[in-house]
Write a protein that holds these residues in place. Structure first.
Motif, PDB file in Angstrom:
ATOM      1  N   GLY A  67      44.627  51.000  78.101  1.00  0.00           N
ATOM      2  CA  GLY A  67      45.059  51.526  76.331  1.00  0.00           C
ATOM      3  C   GLY A  67      44.129  50.893  75.868  1.00  0.00           C
ATOM      4  N   PRO A  68      43.368  51.276  74.411  1.00  0.00           N
ATOM      5  CA  PRO A  68      42.141  50.255  73.520  1.00  0.00           C
ATOM      6  C   PRO A  68      42.475  48.909  73.892  1.00  0.00           C
ATOM      7  N   GLY A  69      41.626  48.316  74.611  1.00  0.00           N
ATOM      8  CA  GLY A  69      41.673  46.377  74.419  1.00  0.00           C
ATOM      9  C   GLY A  69      42.477  46.248  75.510  1.00  0.00           C
ATOM     10  N   THR A  70      43.182  47.092  77.210  1.00  0.00           N
ATOM     11  CA  THR A  70      44.172  46.219  77.949  1.00  0.00           C
ATOM     12  C   THR A  70      43.179  45.867  79.503  1.00  0.00           C
ATOM     13  N   PRO A  71      43.730  45.147  79.342  1.00  0.00           N
ATOM     14  CA  PRO A  71      42.506  44.568  80.195  1.00  0.00           C
ATOM     15  C   PRO A  71      42.294  44.986  81.851  1.00  0.00           C
ATOM     16  N   VAL A  72      42.106  45.070  82.073  1.00  0.00           N
ATOM     17  CA  VAL A  72      41.932  45.269  83.714  1.00  0.00           C
ATOM     18  C   VAL A  72      41.127  44.639  84.816  1.00  0.00           C
ATOM     19  N   VAL A  73      41.454  44.334  85.833  1.00  0.00           N
ATOM     20  CA  VAL A  73      41.025  43.134  86.812  1.00  0.00           C
ATOM     21  C   VAL A  73      40.421  44.574  88.514  1.00  0.00           C
ATOM     22  N   THR A  74      39.207  43.618  88.335  1.00  0.00           N
ATOM     23  CA  THR A  74      38.374  44.534  89.768  1.00  0.00           C
ATOM     24  C   THR A  74      37.153  43.403  90.083  1.00  0.00           C
TER      25      THR A  74
ATOM     26  N   PHE B 172      35.679  53.718  88.670  1.00  0.00           N
ATOM     27  CA  PHE B 172      36.656  52.591  88.203  1.00  0.00           C
ATOM     28  C   PHE B 172      36.034  52.177  86.966  1.00  0.00           C
ATOM     29  N   ASN B 173      35.707  51.029  86.631  1.00  0.00           N
ATOM     30  CA  ASN B 173      35.279  50.695  85.245  1.00  0.00           C
ATOM     31  C   ASN B 173      34.617  52.142  84.170  1.00  0.00           C
ATOM     32  N   TYR B 174      34.690  52.624  84.650  1.00  0.00           N
ATOM     33  CA  TYR B 174      33.731  53.568  84.202  1.00  0.00           C
ATOM     34  C   TYR B 174      35.354  54.444  83.291  1.00  0.00           C
ATOM     35  N   HIS B 175      35.635  55.081  83.615  1.00  0.00           N
ATOM     36  CA  HIS B 175      37.181  55.432  83.490  1.00  0.00           C
ATOM     37  C   HIS B 175      37.541  54.217  82.669  1.00  0.00           C
ATOM     38  N   VAL B 176      37.596  52.970  82.495  1.00  0.00           N
ATOM     39  CA  VAL B 176      38.731  52.369  82.586  1.00  0.00           C
ATOM     40  C   VAL B 176      37.562  52.039  80.998  1.00  0.00           C
ATOM     41  N   THR B 177      36.480  52.191  81.137  1.00  0.00           N
ATOM     42  CA  THR B 177      36.094  51.949  79.738  1.00  0.00           C
ATOM     43  C   THR B 177      35.562  53.068  79.041  1.00  0.00           C
ATOM     44  N   GLY B 178      35.736  54.791  79.201  1.00  0.00           N
ATOM     45  CA  GLY B 178      36.209  55.546  78.502  1.00  0.00           C
ATOM     46  C   GLY B 178      37.096  55.549  77.728  1.00  0.00           C
ATOM     47  N   PHE B 179      38.670  55.015  78.474  1.00  0.00           N
ATOM     48  CA  PHE B 179      39.455  54.284  77.805  1.00  0.00           C
ATOM     49  C   PHE B 179      39.909  53.488  77.034  1.00  0.00           C
ATOM     50  N   GLY B 180      39.326  52.668  76.754  1.00  0.00           N
ATOM     51  CA  GLY B 180      38.646  51.517  75.628  1.00  0.00           C
ATOM     52  C   GLY B 180      39.513  50.464  76.518  1.00  0.00           C
ATOM     53  N   GLY B 181      39.330  50.010  77.718  1.00  0.00           N
ATOM     54  CA  GLY B 181      39.635  48.640  78.602  1.00  0.00           C
ATOM     55  C   GLY B 181      39.162  47.975  78.632  1.00  0.00           C
ATOM     56  N   GLN B 182      39.285  46.996  78.386  1.00  0.00           N
ATOM     57  CA  GLN B 182      38.627  45.805  79.336  1.00  0.00           C
ATOM     58  C   GLN B 182      38.435  45.645  80.183  1.00  0.00           C
ATOM     59  N   ILE B 183      37.056  44.978  80.773  1.00  0.00           N
ATOM     60  CA  ILE B 183      37.015  44.752  82.028  1.00  0.00           C
ATOM     61  C   ILE B 183      36.794  43.573  82.498  1.00  0.00           C
TER      62      ILE B 183
END
Length: 367
Positions: A103-110, A118-129
């Protein structure tokens, strides 16, 4: 038009510029299409026949449960069907996984430079890469774990074998990473190139482990990239959650029939893997003949080290494009010192061999 605040703040980007867009810009088709890691060897003849027959029923929606294909995949892997979800390629499955966990602000690691969709989807849902660098042209499981632990990230992405470098970790290293995942974190293990991997690189499937989901595709060795069909393997509870967000009619009937037929033709798959190995060997010879080094690869492509920096490799790529050779390259330093060349037919490789010396010479002249 009123966009949501999240959408309004996103850049208008696409992860990849397709070869068709480049051909339109050039005003002519490519001589060799060896840049998108498609299989130029095509689908199984059985799959082609099944898809041709299925076109007569294209007026029908595809089975939203993908029942027959899931059953065949379950039998193929020796798993319960409840551990498998079918989707419109790995790209769509990644989007649904991110939607479930981020969700918005959720940290995700790659990894910096790993598969950009993958980053495109994370950013699209408001996640923090959060990214970690490659280590020796391979993704770094230790650094990924450390960053996930520090950030409390619920999702970690790793491709094995890797795109864009073609490198791989052995199964023991992957199993160790899974065992050391922090808290409730889920490892998204992208195995798009598993069919090309050497023995011992792919861990046995264990859907009882709730902290890992494995992504597979019919786009690579099966030669069905244009059909858009793939699947994920995981714990039944996580797999069941996909029904909350997936496009139930997203996988078309023609793709379902093609994938089912391809799965039933292991001889074709083996022949493609052999052709890819021979093509990789030839590409390595071409690289060496031009003073370049090809990195070891467990995929259907080679990363070729151009011997200098990213600016030089981009110039080489531009010169190849101008000569009608479609290849790609990693986008992040120091990986971007390489170009990435997909396995091809003999004619593709000979066209690449003819174009490469001039591309290198002209790139060097640019400085």
């Amino acid at each position: 038009m009123r966009l949501t605040p999240l959408t309004a703040g996103l850049p208008a980007t696409v992860p990849f510029v397709g070869p068709e867009a480049q051909e339109r810009r050039l005003g002519r088709p490519f001589i060799a299409r060896i840049g998108a890691n498609e299989s130029v060897f095509g689908p199984s003849p059985r799959a082609i026949a099944a898809m041709a027959e299925a076109t007569a029923l294209a007026w029908r929606y595809g089975d939203p449960e993908n029942h027959e294909l899931k059953a065949a995949l379950a039998a193929h892997h020796g798993l319960p069907a409840a551990c498998i979800v079918v989707g419109e390629g790995i790209d769509a499955l990644l989007g649904n996984l991110v939607r479930l966990l981020v969700g918005p602000g959720t940290p995700v690691v790659t990894s910096a430079g790993a598969y950009p969709t993958f980053n495109y989807h994370v950013t699209g849902f408001g996640g923090q890469i959060l990214t970690v660098p490659y280590r020796g042209d391979s993704e770094d499981p230790e650094a990924l774990l450390l960053t996930a632990r520090k950030a409390g990230a619920p999702l970690v992405y790793l491709a094995n074998p890797d795109n864009p470098m073609g490198s791989w970790h052995d199964a023991g290293r992957i199993r160790e990473m899974i065992a050391r995942l922090p808290g409730q974190a889920v490892l998204c293990l992208d195995e798009a190139y598993a069919d090309f991997a050497p023995p011992g690189a792919i861990p046995p499937l264990d859907p009882s482990e709730p902290r890992v989901i494995r992504m597979r595709t019919f786009s690579k060795a099966h030669g069905m990239a244009g059909a858009r069909i793939g699947y994920a393997i995981g714990h039944p509870e996580l797999i069941a959650a996909f029904d909350r967000v997936r496009n139930h009619f997203g996988v078309n009937r023609i793709a379902q029939e093609g994938a089912l037929a391809s799965l039933g033709d292991p001889g074709w798959l083996a022949s493609v893997v052999g052709k890819v190995a021979r093509s990789r060997a030839r590409l390595a010879e071409i690289a060496a003949a031009n003073g370049l080094a090809a990195l070891p690869s467990a995929t259907n492509f080679l990363a070729v080290d151009c011997g200098r920096d990213g600016a030089f490799a981009r110039a080489v790529l531009a010169e190849l494009t101008a000569q009608g050779i479609f290849v790609r390259m990693p986008g992040v330093a120091p990986l971007d010192r390489c170009i990435r060349v997909t396995a091809g037919e003999d004619a593709d490789l000979e066209a690449f061999a003819a174009a490469l010396p001039q591309a290198l010479s002209r790139a060097a002249e640019r400085g």
